[in-house]
Design an enzyme around this catalytic site. Sequence first.
Site, PDB file in Angstrom:
ATOM      1  N   LYS A 111       0.812  -1.222   0.000  1.00  0.00           N
ATOM      2  CA  LYS A 111       0.000   0.000   0.000  1.00  0.00           C
ATOM      3  C   LYS A 111       0.842   1.267   0.000  1.00  0.00           C
ATOM      4  CE  LYS A 111      -4.511  -1.220   1.807  1.00  0.00           C
ATOM      5  NZ  LYS A 111      -5.548  -0.857   2.788  1.00  0.00           N
ATOM      6  N   LYS A 194      -5.038 -10.032  -6.486  1.00  0.00           N
ATOM      7  CA  LYS A 194      -6.323 -10.267  -5.811  1.00  0.00           C
ATOM      8  C   LYS A 194      -7.356  -9.214  -6.247  1.00  0.00           C
ATOM      9  CE  LYS A 194      -5.914  -7.670  -1.648  1.00  0.00           C
ATOM     10  NZ  LYS A 194      -5.801  -7.346  -0.325  1.00  0.00           N
ATOM     11  N   LYS A 197     -10.585  -3.332  -4.046  1.00  0.00           N
ATOM     12  CA  LYS A 197     -11.373  -2.105  -4.186  1.00  0.00           C
ATOM     13  C   LYS A 197     -10.610  -1.043  -4.958  1.00  0.00           C
ATOM     14  CE  LYS A 197     -13.698  -2.408   0.310  1.00  0.00           C
ATOM     15  NZ  LYS A 197     -13.513  -2.043   1.734  1.00  0.00           N
TER      16      LYS A 197
HETATM   17  P1  AMP Z   1     -11.194  -4.572   3.137  1.00  0.00           P
HETATM   18  O1  AMP Z   1     -11.916  -4.235   1.909  1.00  0.00           O
HETATM   19  O2  AMP Z   1      -9.700  -4.502   2.934  1.00  0.00           O
HETATM   20  O3  AMP Z   1     -11.651  -3.851   4.350  1.00  0.00           O
HETATM   21  O4  AMP Z   1     -11.497  -6.106   3.401  1.00  0.00           O
HETATM   22  C1  AMP Z   1     -12.660  -6.566   4.062  1.00  0.00           C
HETATM   23  C2  AMP Z   1     -12.634  -8.073   4.148  1.00  0.00           C
HETATM   24  O5  AMP Z   1     -12.704  -8.660   2.840  1.00  0.00           O
HETATM   25  C3  AMP Z   1     -11.359  -8.652   4.784  1.00  0.00           C
HETATM   26  O6  AMP Z   1     -11.710  -9.746   5.620  1.00  0.00           O
HETATM   27  C4  AMP Z   1     -10.552  -9.106   3.606  1.00  0.00           C
HETATM   28  O7  AMP Z   1      -9.664 -10.154   3.928  1.00  0.00           O
HETATM   29  C5  AMP Z   1     -11.644  -9.583   2.657  1.00  0.00           C
HETATM   30  N1  AMP Z   1     -11.194  -9.519   1.259  1.00  0.00           N
HETATM   31  C6  AMP Z   1     -10.804  -8.411   0.583  1.00  0.00           C
HETATM   32  N2  AMP Z   1     -10.465  -8.722  -0.686  1.00  0.00           N
HETATM   33  C7  AMP Z   1     -10.656 -10.068  -0.822  1.00  0.00           C
HETATM   34  C8  AMP Z   1     -10.488 -10.988  -1.911  1.00  0.00           C
HETATM   35  N3  AMP Z   1     -10.066 -10.597  -3.106  1.00  0.00           N
HETATM   36  N4  AMP Z   1     -10.798 -12.304  -1.686  1.00  0.00           N
HETATM   37  C9  AMP Z   1     -11.238 -12.709  -0.470  1.00  0.00           C
HETATM   38  N5  AMP Z   1     -11.406 -11.895   0.581  1.00  0.00           N
HETATM   39  C10 AMP Z   1     -11.126 -10.583   0.419  1.00  0.00           C
END
Ligand code: AMP
Length: 335
Positions: A111, A194, A197
């Site tokens: 990041k 991966k 967002k």
């Molecule tokens: P965040 O958007 O970073 O706040 O992530 C929220 C949740 O979604 C966390 O538990 C992440 O590990 C999960 N997450 C985010 N991106 C992925 C992805 N590509 N595949 C699986 N889980 C994800």
Amino acid sequence: MARIFSGVQPTGNLHLGNYLGAIKNFVSLQSQNECIYCVVDMHAITVWQDPSQIANNTREVTAAFLASGLDPKKSLIFNQSRVPQHAEIGWIFNCVARIGWLNRMTQFKEKAGKIRENASVGLYVYPNLMAADILAYKATHVPVGEDQKQHLELTRDIAQKFNNDFGIEFFPIVESLIMKSASRIMSLRDGRKKMSKSDLSDFSRLNLNDDANAIATKIKKARTDSMPVPDGSLRGGDRDSRPEAFNLLEIYSALNDQAIPNIQAAFGGKPFSVLKEALIEVAVEKLGPIRKEMQRLLGDKAYIEGVLSAGAERARKIALPIRDDLFKILGFIQD
Ligand code: AMP
Ligand code: TRP
């Protein structure tokens, strides 16, 4: 009964990875456990957030929680900045965690980008705040996607060091709940990255607010290789050589609650267009109602904000006595 805690950042573009890797599991845990789910606005501002957007994004994550099946009577749902104990305990953990531990965090390296000097200090100590989120409630289990595993190991290290330093079994050593399937959904444009967002290409992800047309277009355009759908004769190692192919199988499997070998039995050897048609159908069927309910809920701001404020009040009641005990252990003079 376990106490579950997890968080999602209100940074826009909630996608299929968030749903399958995290939110779907939050829902299945709520009937058997005490669950606390937090919209982590203070984590979001570790990179720049437009103040005019963060409230919308917070409501959007809350709406996604509710539309996916979280019940605010069963699960506690609130936004992080409303419960001051997160920041207070986060500071204490800044004094427990070692610089060497944080230097190993791969998410910070990704990041922060090339010019690390310009990253916020908050981004660097982000995992300490995450540990505080969890331990402010002495939660025992944390459902997350695979990308958060290293942060949870750091949470364990912090709890362990604190307990050792003060000679008291105060914080639990948390367990991560990373589901075997769908814990790492990959980009639709590049099976080695991966789904995220922040990817500049909207075609890389299925957003929870995509309509049926957008879902169909994105799946049709999803990258595949030139071979047919892998059949059951392929071994695990083939996943590495055909990441896009296995990502689509994985997504289909998770959305349809069907094991990958069964999908391979049905689609193996066929052209990808056939699997894509079936995937579009199941994606529209599963995500359509969530999108519709999210939109309905987002039209009722007062309800969403009521859920968050009631959740915050309950959260403070749990976290405050834990913070008080912590300050006592530290030897601070208190009221
Ligand atoms: P965040 O958007 O970073 O706040 O992530 C929220 C949740 O979604 C966390 O538990 C992440 O590990 C999960 N997450 C985010 N991106 C992925 C992805 N590509 N595949 C699986 N889980 C994800
Ligand atoms: N770091 C997590 C993510 O980006 C979000 C998060 C913050 C979290 N605090 C948490 C997840 C506590 C689980 C527990 O996905």
